[in-house]
Design a protein around this motif. Sequence first.
Motif, short mmCIF file in Angstrom:
data_model
loop_
_atom_site.label_atom_id
_atom_site.label_comp_id
_atom_site.label_asym_id
_atom_site.label_seq_id
_atom_site.Cartn_x
_atom_site.Cartn_y
_atom_site.Cartn_z
N ASP A 76 -28.53 135.24 98.26
CA ASP A 76 -29.84 134.61 98.23
C ASP A 76 -30.54 134.92 96.91
OD1 ASP A 76 -31.76 132.98 99.44
OD2 ASP A 76 -32.91 134.74 100.03
N ASN A 77 -31.66 135.60 96.97
CA ASN A 77 -32.42 135.91 95.76
C ASN A 77 -32.11 137.30 95.21
OD1 ASN A 77 -34.03 133.45 95.61
ND2 ASN A 77 -35.02 134.20 97.48
N CYS A 78 -31.11 137.97 95.75
CA CYS A 78 -30.75 139.30 95.25
C CYS A 78 -29.90 139.17 93.98
CB CYS A 78 -29.96 140.07 96.30
SG CYS A 78 -30.91 140.43 97.80
N PRO A 79 -30.13 140.02 93.00
CA PRO A 79 -29.33 139.95 91.77
C PRO A 79 -27.90 140.42 92.00
CG PRO A 79 -30.79 141.86 91.75
CD PRO A 79 -31.17 141.06 92.96
N PRO A 125 -27.70 149.73 95.44
CA PRO A 125 -27.56 149.24 94.06
C PRO A 125 -28.85 148.65 93.49
CG PRO A 125 -26.69 147.61 95.57
CD PRO A 125 -27.14 148.78 96.42
N TYR A 126 -29.84 148.45 94.36
CA TYR A 126 -31.09 147.82 93.94
C TYR A 126 -32.17 148.88 93.73
CZ TYR A 126 -28.41 144.03 95.99
OH TYR A 126 -27.40 143.15 96.30
N THR A 127 -33.12 148.58 92.86
CA THR A 127 -34.13 149.57 92.48
C THR A 127 -35.54 149.05 92.73
OG1 THR A 127 -34.30 148.78 90.19
CG2 THR A 127 -32.56 150.38 90.67
N GLN A 128 -36.50 149.91 92.46
CA GLN A 128 -37.91 149.57 92.65
C GLN A 128 -38.37 148.44 91.74
OE1 GLN A 128 -40.25 153.14 92.35
NE2 GLN A 128 -39.24 154.14 94.10
N ASP A 129 -37.58 148.14 90.72
CA ASP A 129 -37.92 147.02 89.83
C ASP A 129 -37.78 145.67 90.52
OD1 ASP A 129 -38.39 148.83 87.80
OD2 ASP A 129 -36.37 148.67 86.98
N LEU A 130 -37.10 145.67 91.65
CA LEU A 130 -36.91 144.43 92.40
C LEU A 130 -38.20 144.12 93.16
CD1 LEU A 130 -34.65 142.35 92.97
CD2 LEU A 130 -34.07 143.70 95.00
N THR A 131 -39.01 143.27 92.61
CA THR A 131 -40.33 142.99 93.18
C THR A 131 -40.22 142.19 94.48
OG1 THR A 131 -40.50 140.99 91.81
CG2 THR A 131 -41.43 143.03 90.92
N ASN A 150 -37.99 152.05 110.36
CA ASN A 150 -38.88 152.44 109.27
C ASN A 150 -38.51 151.75 107.97
OD1 ASN A 150 -41.14 153.87 108.43
ND2 ASN A 150 -39.94 155.59 107.68
N ALA A 151 -39.52 151.40 107.18
CA ALA A 151 -39.29 150.84 105.86
C ALA A 151 -38.77 151.92 104.91
CB ALA A 151 -40.58 150.23 105.31
N ILE A 152 -37.88 151.53 104.01
CA ILE A 152 -37.25 152.47 103.09
C ILE A 152 -37.60 152.08 101.65
CG2 ILE A 152 -35.05 153.44 102.30
CD1 ILE A 152 -35.83 154.16 105.18
N ALA A 153 -38.06 153.04 100.89
CA ALA A 153 -38.38 152.79 99.49
C ALA A 153 -37.09 152.71 98.68
CB ALA A 153 -39.27 153.90 98.94
N LEU A 154 -36.97 151.69 97.84
CA LEU A 154 -35.81 151.59 96.97
C LEU A 154 -35.89 152.69 95.90
CD1 LEU A 154 -35.51 147.71 96.49
CD2 LEU A 154 -34.23 149.20 98.04
N PRO A 155 -34.75 153.20 95.44
CA PRO A 155 -34.76 154.28 94.45
C PRO A 155 -35.12 153.78 93.05
CG PRO A 155 -32.52 153.61 94.92
CD PRO A 155 -33.39 152.84 95.88
N LEU A 156 -35.37 154.75 92.15
CA LEU A 156 -35.69 154.40 90.76
C LEU A 156 -34.47 153.91 90.01
CD1 LEU A 156 -38.02 157.43 89.87
CD2 LEU A 156 -38.70 155.04 90.29
N LYS A 157 -33.29 154.34 90.44
CA LYS A 157 -32.05 153.88 89.82
C LYS A 157 -30.98 153.79 90.90
CE LYS A 157 -30.52 158.54 88.49
NZ LYS A 157 -30.07 159.40 87.37
#
Length: 281
Positions: A76-79, A125-131, A150-157
């Motif tokens: 879908d819209n995932c890189p 594989p996805y990071t917080q840059d993924l808006t 629970n919602a999970i925060a994506l990592p910085l890298k």
Amino acid sequence: MKWLLTIALILSSTTQYVSEVTAQTKQPVTTKQPVQPVRTLTSPQRRTSRPVFVLPKTPPRLSPIFGRRAGMGSRDNCPAVATALTALVPLQKEQKIDNQVDKSVVDIVGGLTISERPTFWFYIPYTQDLTNSIAEFILQDNTGNDIYRNAIALPLKPGVIGISLPETVTSLEVAKTYHWYLKLHCKQQTGSVLIYVEGDIQRIHLDFRVMQQLEATTNPRQKIIIYAKEGIWFDALTMLAQIRLSNPNDASVEEDWKSLLQSVNLDNIAKAPIVNSTNRQ
């Protein structure tokens, strides 16, 4: 003259005896082998032994629900990513036979734990840059009711994260199977296709033999080896992950981590770092 000859014979015999005794006494010194260094049986074991996971004989499968260890690489819209979203769990291939015609191969994903509130590990594989993205972890009982969501925060890298069940969650019951999901929408919009992984977990009691082995050692590394050998995946991985986090530059710990993941065919994740990630409350 006779007495002089007798004395001479006595002295000659005595001298010969002393020489023979002296030679026999010195013989062990001249023939003694060099002292070899003492080698213990346990030293090589500690240096070379690595954690290797062994599939338990029972249960052959945890539930009739088929799992998914890896998500799609791009959806879908995932890189696009080099390594897909992956759950760090064992995977078994099983042939599904319907009406003796359909012999498709399905994935059995999951593992065992002795923990009341285990930690689940994933490669993200996805990071917080993924808006506008959202990730969610879900744990359900065998009737499909949510135990934890629970919602999970994506990592910085990109890297491996651990998701621990909080104290507010009821402890897992022994001999019951639970089903978990990690779902990711790269964009929060209606109709967007998600990437997900799913599998089972079952809590067990240790038998007396394994308990004795664990109590006989205070070395965490040896405990990890025992857990892995007995097929107790989640506890072996969590313990090793904690050691890896505490010793980021220890080459031996890295080799242990690599060995454990390779034993369940997760070679592509073995070098990924463990990254910080906190659950969104």
